[in-house]
Write a protein that holds these residues in place. Sequence first.
Motif, PDB file in Angstrom:
ATOM      1  N   UNK A   1      82.582 -17.628 -53.170  1.00  0.00           N
ATOM      2  CA  UNK A   1      82.822 -19.060 -53.364  1.00  0.00           C
ATOM      3  C   UNK A   1      84.136 -19.288 -54.114  1.00  0.00           C
ATOM      4  N   UNK A   2      84.673 -20.460 -53.904  1.00  0.00           N
ATOM      5  CA  UNK A   2      85.814 -20.909 -54.700  1.00  0.00           C
ATOM      6  C   UNK A   2      85.543 -22.355 -55.097  1.00  0.00           C
ATOM      7  N   UNK A   3      85.206 -22.544 -56.357  1.00  0.00           N
ATOM      8  CA  UNK A   3      85.009 -23.892 -56.881  1.00  0.00           C
ATOM      9  C   UNK A   3      86.360 -24.427 -57.333  1.00  0.00           C
ATOM     10  N   UNK A   4      86.754 -25.551 -56.777  1.00  0.00           N
ATOM     11  CA  UNK A   4      88.063 -26.130 -57.067  1.00  0.00           C
ATOM     12  C   UNK A   4      87.874 -27.492 -57.709  1.00  0.00           C
ATOM     13  N   UNK A   5      88.285 -27.608 -58.938  1.00  0.00           N
ATOM     14  CA  UNK A   5      88.190 -28.864 -59.682  1.00  0.00           C
ATOM     15  C   UNK A   5      89.584 -29.381 -60.018  1.00  0.00           C
ATOM     16  N   UNK A   6      89.641 -30.650 -60.388  1.00  0.00           N
ATOM     17  CA  UNK A   6      90.908 -31.280 -60.782  1.00  0.00           C
ATOM     18  C   UNK A   6      92.005 -31.008 -59.759  1.00  0.00           C
ATOM     19  N   UNK A   7      91.665 -31.215 -58.516  1.00  0.00           N
ATOM     20  CA  UNK A   7      92.609 -30.920 -57.443  1.00  0.00           C
ATOM     21  C   UNK A   7      93.834 -31.822 -57.516  1.00  0.00           C
ATOM     22  N   UNK A   8      94.956 -31.256 -57.147  1.00  0.00           N
ATOM     23  CA  UNK A   8      96.235 -31.976 -57.131  1.00  0.00           C
ATOM     24  C   UNK A   8      96.841 -31.845 -55.738  1.00  0.00           C
ATOM     25  N   UNK A   9      97.757 -32.740 -55.366  1.00  0.00           N
ATOM     26  CA  UNK A   9      98.335 -32.670 -54.009  1.00  0.00           C
ATOM     27  C   UNK A   9      98.963 -31.310 -53.691  1.00  0.00           C
ATOM     28  N   UNK A  10      99.485 -30.629 -54.701  1.00  0.00           N
ATOM     29  CA  UNK A  10     100.095 -29.321 -54.483  1.00  0.00           C
ATOM     30  C   UNK A  10      99.092 -28.257 -54.049  1.00  0.00           C
ATOM     31  N   UNK A  11      97.797 -28.545 -54.158  1.00  0.00           N
ATOM     32  CA  UNK A  11      96.763 -27.617 -53.694  1.00  0.00           C
ATOM     33  C   UNK A  11      96.532 -27.729 -52.192  1.00  0.00           C
ATOM     34  N   UNK A  12      97.154 -28.686 -51.555  1.00  0.00           N
ATOM     35  CA  UNK A  12      96.983 -28.864 -50.117  1.00  0.00           C
ATOM     36  C   UNK A  12      97.486 -27.647 -49.354  1.00  0.00           C
ATOM     37  N   UNK A  13      96.616 -27.070 -48.544  1.00  0.00           N
ATOM     38  CA  UNK A  13      96.951 -25.856 -47.794  1.00  0.00           C
ATOM     39  C   UNK A  13      95.757 -25.467 -46.929  1.00  0.00           C
ATOM     40  N   UNK A  14      95.977 -24.479 -46.076  1.00  0.00           N
ATOM     41  CA  UNK A  14      94.867 -23.805 -45.413  1.00  0.00           C
ATOM     42  C   UNK A  14      94.434 -22.660 -46.330  1.00  0.00           C
ATOM     43  N   UNK A  15      93.155 -22.611 -46.613  1.00  0.00           N
ATOM     44  CA  UNK A  15      92.610 -21.603 -47.510  1.00  0.00           C
ATOM     45  C   UNK A  15      91.905 -20.531 -46.692  1.00  0.00           C
ATOM     46  N   UNK A  16      92.221 -19.282 -47.001  1.00  0.00           N
ATOM     47  CA  UNK A  16      91.661 -18.137 -46.302  1.00  0.00           C
ATOM     48  C   UNK A  16      90.919 -17.237 -47.278  1.00  0.00           C
ATOM     49  N   UNK A  17      89.821 -16.657 -46.826  1.00  0.00           N
ATOM     50  CA  UNK A  17      89.222 -15.581 -47.602  1.00  0.00           C
ATOM     51  C   UNK A  17      89.527 -14.257 -46.907  1.00  0.00           C
ATOM     52  N   UNK A  18      89.514 -13.203 -47.700  1.00  0.00           N
ATOM     53  CA  UNK A  18      89.859 -11.884 -47.193  1.00  0.00           C
ATOM     54  C   UNK A  18      89.064 -10.822 -47.923  1.00  0.00           C
ATOM     55  N   UNK A  19      88.862  -9.684 -47.248  1.00  0.00           N
ATOM     56  CA  UNK A  19      88.069  -8.580 -47.787  1.00  0.00           C
ATOM     57  C   UNK A  19      88.912  -7.313 -47.847  1.00  0.00           C
TER      58      UNK A  19
END
Length: 123
Positions: A80-98
């Motif tokens: 999981x990735x809990x993301x709080x206090x998001x800002x416009x600079x966080x805009x992106x495609x998020x990927x998980x990897x192993x």
Amino acid sequence: QVQLVESGGGLVQAGGSLRLACAASGLTSKKYAMGWFRQAPGKEREVVATISQRGGTTFYTDSVKGRFTISRDNAKNTVYLQMNSLIPEDTAVYYCAADLDIATPLPHFYEYWGQGTQVTVSS
């Protein structure tokens, strides 16, 4: 066949929160270090956070420290990735990897990748 499937992305206003999930199949997730990465338009893929196999060691890139939290549930093969206090600079495609070896912030060490989930933060 190994699959990593991200979910939980979406559109949120600045200051809001999202929780991303990455469900793994075809591998025993407890053997793998996991990472969340992101890529914004015109930018290189960058690390967001990583977590060791048992969850005892985590890493965060400076820009998300204190706002994001990475966690894992090996019984559910999910990270999981809990993301709080998001800002416009966080805009992106998020990927998980192993990564079968150590948790590293370097994306080229990761063997398996999900398809990504879009996160858009409006101002």
